[in-house]
Design a protein around this motif. Structure first.
Motif, short mmCIF file in Angstrom:
data_model
loop_
_atom_site.label_atom_id
_atom_site.label_comp_id
_atom_site.label_asym_id
_atom_site.label_seq_id
_atom_site.Cartn_x
_atom_site.Cartn_y
_atom_site.Cartn_z
N ASN A 1 -65.69 -74.30 56.71
CA ASN A 1 -66.13 -73.10 57.40
C ASN A 1 -66.41 -72.03 56.36
N PRO B 1 -63.95 -69.30 55.00
CA PRO B 1 -62.93 -70.31 55.33
C PRO B 1 -61.87 -69.77 56.29
N GLU B 2 -61.57 -68.47 56.20
CA GLU B 2 -60.58 -67.83 57.08
C GLU B 2 -61.11 -66.45 57.45
N ASP B 3 -60.53 -65.84 58.48
CA ASP B 3 -60.90 -64.46 58.80
C ASP B 3 -60.61 -63.59 57.58
N ASN B 4 -61.54 -62.68 57.28
CA ASN B 4 -61.26 -61.76 56.17
C ASN B 4 -61.82 -60.38 56.48
N GLN C 1 -58.00 -62.04 52.90
CA GLN C 1 -57.71 -62.77 54.12
C GLN C 1 -56.88 -61.90 55.06
N ARG D 1 -65.22 -63.25 60.85
CA ARG D 1 -64.51 -64.39 61.45
C ARG D 1 -64.71 -65.67 60.67
N ARG D 2 -63.67 -66.46 60.60
CA ARG D 2 -63.72 -67.80 60.03
C ARG D 2 -64.91 -68.55 60.65
#
Ligand code: AMP
Ligand code: MG
Length: 423
Positions: free
Chosen positions: A57, A60-63, A111, A153-154
């Motif tokens: 993704n 890769p993660e929400d940031n 993150q 968002r991821r």
């Protein structure tokens, strides 16, 4: 492609679409099947032989989209709420789960700590000193946040498993970045088409040489070489060939020995000094076409036999600098695409508004040099002559005008930006 008798200049005009479909049909038999892996760094203008699929993704993660404070919206029921700042998360680090009633100081790209559901940008926050042990500070939040605010968002750019680049696509700088963003450091691309290029004409001199009476500088060699490079080809430059039958024949043989496609400019009319036709007839085959376009018109297509028993495609472009450039863009680019295993069609033209009058169109389909004016309309270069290279430098693109169609200010026209034609 079947050998057919050469046409004279008086033969009926062929439509561009018909010519392109014959060129493309001939090129299909020569499509390059070799592929190679290249570093994504070196992939500019190369044609992808394989899709690029993302195994992750992106992000890769929400940031966080901003420098500020990550928090729980429920902890800020009204503007002015004060929260303890429990941690500091710079980009590249992973914080701790956020305890209720606290905020995390975060910096763009960091993150989002588990439990936080919004970021308030620092401009809307007032940093206060700590009051208790375990706090690194306090923050007064001046505006009520909404859930998801300032959070990237991821997977919002790319979802794991998605195809991000398709085979047949020519790699742009943006596409290189895209490939890198999903972690692809190597790409499988089509081998570069090898295109041998020579110019014909005793009048041609090279920049740096003195210009003798009757001579002109060879501009096409530069334009065509540049176009080939921009199209991701390996351009094999055989220089200038004099207007002699033997020399032309030898040059064709030498070119074919090294290339998938032999490209020449000039000498494809039927004048006494135009030797390409008899030379091609001796070492291969060709059709000489009169295409119903302006600029352009004469175009030669055929093949040159090689010593190894195979043959290389041959395309002869007209000599006039604008004609050869336009013909390359509209007729050679589809061939190059097909050689690389891509669909022949380039990007679609754009409907735009004419800011000029063109009351006396040619009966042939015209490619008019135009550019976008500040008012969003197109303006036309005043001299549309086929030798006026200034028009090509001035223009942003070509108006594709059907034969015989006058244009009045305010009419909608089809516009082909030069950058799109090279894709
Ligand atoms: P041709 O197709 O050989 O009859 O040439 C048509 C016109 O284009 C003539 O005016 C030539 O001098 C000009 N021309 C041909 N080749 C080139 C070239 N490589 N660079 C600039 N002009 C050229
Ligand atoms: Mg000539």
């Amino acid at each position: 492609m079947s050998p057919t008798p050469a046409r004279s200049d008086r033969s009926p005009l062929m439509s561009l679409d018909e010519a392109v479909s014959r060129l493309v049909e001939g090129a299909r038999a020569h499509a390059i099947t070799d592929t190679e892996m290249v570093s994504t760094f070196d992939a500019l203008n190369r044609v992808l032989a394989e899709e690029v699929r993302s195994h992750l993704n992106v992000p890769p993660e929400d940031n966080t989209e901003m420098d500020g404070y990550a928090l729980r919206v429920a902890d800020v029921p009204a503007a002015g709420a004060v929260l303890a700042v429990s941690q500091r998360v710079p980009a590249g680090q992973v914080g701790q789960p956020l305890q209720p009633g606290t905020a995390a100081r975060v910096f763009t790209g960091a993150q989002i700590p588990a439990g936080a559901d919004a970021v308030v940008m620092q401009e809307l926050c007032e940093a206060l000193p700590p009051e208790r042990d375990g706090e690194i500070g306090r923050v007064r939040v001046q505006a009520v946040p909404s859930v998801g605010q300032a959070i990237r968002r991821r997977g919002e750019d790319v979802q794991q498993g998605a195809v991000v680049l398709r085979p047949g696509m020519r790699m742009t700088p943006q596409a290189m970045g895209m490939a890198a963003s999903v972690g692809a450091g190597q790409l499988r691309v089509c081998r570069r088409p090898r295109v041998a290029l020579f110019s014909t004409g005793d009048e041609l001199a090279m920049p740096g040489e003195p210009l003798k009476p009757g001579a002109i500088y060879n501009s096409n060699r530069f334009t065509l070489r540049g176009l080939l490079q921009a199209a991701g080809c390996d351009a094999i430059d055989l220089g200038i060939v004099p207007d002699l039958l033997d020399a032309t024949r030898d040059a064709l043989r030498r070119a074919a020995a090294q290339a998938d496609l032999v490209l020449t400019c000039g000498g494809v009319s039927v004048g006494d000094e135009d030797h390409l036709r008899p030379a091609l007839q001796a070492v291969g085959r060709l059709d000489l076409w009169s295409i119903a376009i302006k600029p352009g018109k004469p175009l030669a297509f055929g093949a040159v036999r090689r010593a190894d028993g195979g043959e290389s495609l041959y395309i002869g472009l007209p000599g006039n600098p604008v004609s050869s450039t336009v013909t390359f863009l509209v007729a050679v680019m589809p061939v190059l695409r097909v050689l690389c295993g891509a669909a022949p069609e380039g990007p679609k033209p754009i409907a735009m508004t004419a800011g000029f009058d063109w009351p006396k169109p040619n009966a042939r389909r015209e490619f008019l040099r135009a550019r976008m004016a500040a008012d969003g309309r197109l303006e036309l270069y005043p001299n549309q002559g086929s030798g006026v290279l200034t028009s090509m430098v001035w223009a942003d693109g070509l108006i594709d005008n059907p034969g015989g169609r006058p244009i009045a200010r305010g009419d909608t026209v089809s516009f082909l930006p030069l950058g799109l034609l090279l894709q």
